[in-house]
Design a protein around this motif. Structure first.
Motif, PDB file in Angstrom:
ATOM      1  N   UNK A  55       0.835  -1.194   0.000  1.00 17.71           N
ATOM      2  CA  UNK A  55       0.000   0.000   0.000  1.00 17.71           C
ATOM      3  C   UNK A  55       0.875   1.251   0.000  1.00 17.71           C
ATOM      4  N   UNK A  56       0.409   2.279  -0.674  1.00 17.25           N
ATOM      5  CA  UNK A  56       1.084   3.577  -0.697  1.00 17.25           C
ATOM      6  C   UNK A  56       0.321   4.521   0.219  1.00 17.25           C
ATOM      7  N   UNK A  57       0.925   4.859   1.355  1.00 20.29           N
ATOM      8  CA  UNK A  57       0.239   5.691   2.343  1.00 20.29           C
ATOM      9  C   UNK A  57       1.059   6.941   2.627  1.00 20.29           C
ATOM     10  N   UNK A  58       0.421   8.100   2.488  1.00 20.77           N
ATOM     11  CA  UNK A  58       1.083   9.373   2.754  1.00 20.77           C
ATOM     12  C   UNK A  58       0.905   9.721   4.229  1.00 20.77           C
ATOM     13  N   UNK A  59       2.000  10.071   4.872  1.00 21.41           N
ATOM     14  CA  UNK A  59       2.030  10.347   6.313  1.00 21.41           C
ATOM     15  C   UNK A  59       2.608  11.743   6.486  1.00 21.41           C
ATOM     16  N   UNK A  60       1.772  12.725   6.873  1.00 21.17           N
ATOM     17  CA  UNK A  60       2.245  14.109   6.802  1.00 21.17           C
ATOM     18  C   UNK A  60       1.867  14.941   8.022  1.00 21.17           C
ATOM     19  N   UNK A 115     -10.995  20.662   5.783  1.00 25.86           N
ATOM     20  CA  UNK A 115     -11.695  20.460   4.515  1.00 25.86           C
ATOM     21  C   UNK A 115     -10.805  20.891   3.342  1.00 25.86           C
ATOM     22  N   UNK A 116     -10.137  22.019   3.512  1.00 26.42           N
ATOM     23  CA  UNK A 116      -9.248  22.497   2.447  1.00 26.42           C
ATOM     24  C   UNK A 116      -8.058  21.558   2.267  1.00 26.42           C
ATOM     25  N   UNK A 117      -7.556  21.025   3.357  1.00 24.76           N
ATOM     26  CA  UNK A 117      -6.473  20.041   3.242  1.00 24.76           C
ATOM     27  C   UNK A 117      -6.971  18.804   2.494  1.00 24.76           C
ATOM     28  N   UNK A 118      -8.202  18.404   2.765  1.00 22.64           N
ATOM     29  CA  UNK A 118      -8.797  17.285   2.041  1.00 22.64           C
ATOM     30  C   UNK A 118      -8.857  17.554   0.543  1.00 22.64           C
ATOM     31  N   UNK A 119      -9.169  18.790   0.178  1.00 27.20           N
ATOM     32  CA  UNK A 119      -9.202  19.163  -1.241  1.00 27.20           C
ATOM     33  C   UNK A 119      -7.809  19.085  -1.866  1.00 27.20           C
ATOM     34  N   UNK A 120      -6.804  19.555  -1.122  1.00 30.01           N
ATOM     35  CA  UNK A 120      -5.416  19.487  -1.605  1.00 30.01           C
ATOM     36  C   UNK A 120      -5.039  18.026  -1.850  1.00 30.01           C
ATOM     37  N   UNK A 121      -5.394  17.155  -0.905  1.00 33.43           N
ATOM     38  CA  UNK A 121      -5.009  15.745  -1.039  1.00 33.43           C
ATOM     39  C   UNK A 121      -5.795  15.050  -2.150  1.00 33.43           C
ATOM     40  N   UNK A 122      -7.046  15.419  -2.329  1.00 32.53           N
ATOM     41  CA  UNK A 122      -7.831  14.849  -3.432  1.00 32.53           C
ATOM     42  C   UNK A 122      -7.219  15.254  -4.772  1.00 32.53           C
ATOM     43  N   UNK A 123      -6.768  16.494  -4.868  1.00 32.58           N
ATOM     44  CA  UNK A 123      -6.148  16.978  -6.096  1.00 32.58           C
ATOM     45  C   UNK A 123      -4.830  16.252  -6.354  1.00 32.58           C
ATOM     46  N   UNK A 166      -3.957  13.303  -5.216  1.00 31.31           N
ATOM     47  CA  UNK A 166      -4.271  11.911  -5.549  1.00 31.31           C
ATOM     48  C   UNK A 166      -4.702  11.782  -7.012  1.00 31.31           C
ATOM     49  N   UNK A 167      -5.487  12.745  -7.485  1.00 28.79           N
ATOM     50  CA  UNK A 167      -5.954  12.729  -8.868  1.00 28.79           C
ATOM     51  C   UNK A 167      -4.789  12.955  -9.843  1.00 28.79           C
ATOM     52  N   UNK A 168      -3.885  13.852  -9.492  1.00 32.61           N
ATOM     53  CA  UNK A 168      -2.708  14.082 -10.347  1.00 32.61           C
ATOM     54  C   UNK A 168      -1.895  12.791 -10.506  1.00 32.61           C
ATOM     55  N   UNK A 169      -1.748  12.047  -9.423  1.00 37.47           N
ATOM     56  CA  UNK A 169      -1.041  10.758  -9.501  1.00 37.47           C
ATOM     57  C   UNK A 169      -1.852   9.748 -10.310  1.00 37.47           C
ATOM     58  N   UNK A 170      -3.155   9.703 -10.051  1.00 37.74           N
ATOM     59  CA  UNK A 170      -4.011   8.722 -10.736  1.00 37.74           C
ATOM     60  C   UNK A 170      -3.942   8.895 -12.254  1.00 37.74           C
ATOM     61  N   UNK A 171      -3.943  10.148 -12.693  1.00 35.36           N
ATOM     62  CA  UNK A 171      -3.869  10.415 -14.129  1.00 35.36           C
ATOM     63  C   UNK A 171      -2.585   9.876 -14.747  1.00 35.36           C
ATOM     64  N   UNK A 172      -1.563   9.699 -13.915  1.00 36.42           N
ATOM     65  CA  UNK A 172      -0.277   9.161 -14.390  1.00 36.42           C
ATOM     66  C   UNK A 172      -0.140   7.677 -14.066  1.00 36.42           C
ATOM     67  N   UNK A 173      -1.243   7.042 -13.742  1.00 40.44           N
ATOM     68  CA  UNK A 173      -1.215   5.604 -13.491  1.00 40.44           C
ATOM     69  C   UNK A 173      -0.631   5.217 -12.147  1.00 40.44           C
ATOM     70  N   UNK A 174      -0.630   6.134 -11.190  1.00 42.00           N
ATOM     71  CA  UNK A 174      -0.031   5.879  -9.872  1.00 42.00           C
ATOM     72  C   UNK A 174      -1.105   6.043  -8.798  1.00 42.00           C
TER      73      UNK A 174
END
Ligand SMILES: [Mg+2]
Ligand SMILES: [Zn+2]
Length: 209
Positions: free
Chosen positions: A47-52, A65-73, A75-83
């Protein structure tokens, strides 16, 4: 604890450029090699888990909530690159900064291992075969305190932390030295992941793990 392996990744200075209390999505700068690093972790079955640590919340620079938005963004940037990033764990606290309920001593702010231990409980992780990768000695210590092996990388604050290690400034307490001493030092997160994958291969024949 179960038998799922995880690679715990620090965020700032490890996956993305360290900009100092990032609060805006437009300031996200992913290290190019981090995409390949996460793809390799995905392929390994870990598993790939970010610990920050995000004392930016205690400091009032952004809310959860804003931090959640940053992390969703992110995660999506990685997903688009197959990660695939499987999860985010953050500590919103700081022992001194701020003036609200987030200003407290906690057991999750690295170098404390609370975030990793919570992940282990929630996801049935096997810590003895899991690893922490980060650019601070506090990342290394948190990984060790949680029962993982830990790697220091030279991106972000890593070069400066190496000098601290070289100068022996962490040797004030004999007990703390092994906790902050990395099991391996790598140039960046991709080289760290490559090293971890080699360890796994070497352990397989006749391994008791
Ligand atoms: Mg960092
Ligand atoms: Zn905390």
């Amino acid at each position: 604890m179960g038998n799922q392996r995880a690679i715990f990744l620090d965020r700032d200075g490890t996956l993305i450029e360290e900009v100092g209390h990032l609060s805006r999505i437009e300031d996200l700068r992913i290290y190019p090699e981090a995409l390949e690093a996460v793809r390799k972790i995905n392929q390994s079955g870990a598993l790939t888990l970010v610990i920050t640590n995000q004392s930016a919340i205690a400091r009032g620079f952004l809310n959860e909530e804003e931090l959640g938005d940053v992390h969703a963004s992110l995660q999506e940037d990685f997903r688009r690159e197959g990660a695939r990033i499987d999860g985010f764990y953050y500590c919103p606290h700081h022992p001194a900064a701020g003036a609200g309920t987030y200003t407290q001593e906690c057991n999750c702010r690295k170098p404390q291992p609370g975030m990793l231990i919570r992940a282990a409980r929630e996801l049935q992780l096997e810590m003895a075969t899991s690893y922490m990768i980060g650019d601070r000695l506090g990342d290394v210590e948190a990984g060790h305190r949680a029962g993982c092996r830990s790697l220091l990388i030279k991106t972000g604050y890593g070069e400066g932390e190496l000098q601290v290690l070289d100068q022996g400034e962490v040797s004030a307490s004999l007990e703390e030295v092994p906790l902050q001493r990395p099991d391996h030092i790598a140039e960046n997160v991709l080289e760290a992941v490559d090293w971890i994958m080699e360890q796994k291969l070497e352990r397989q024949p006749g391994s008791t793990h």
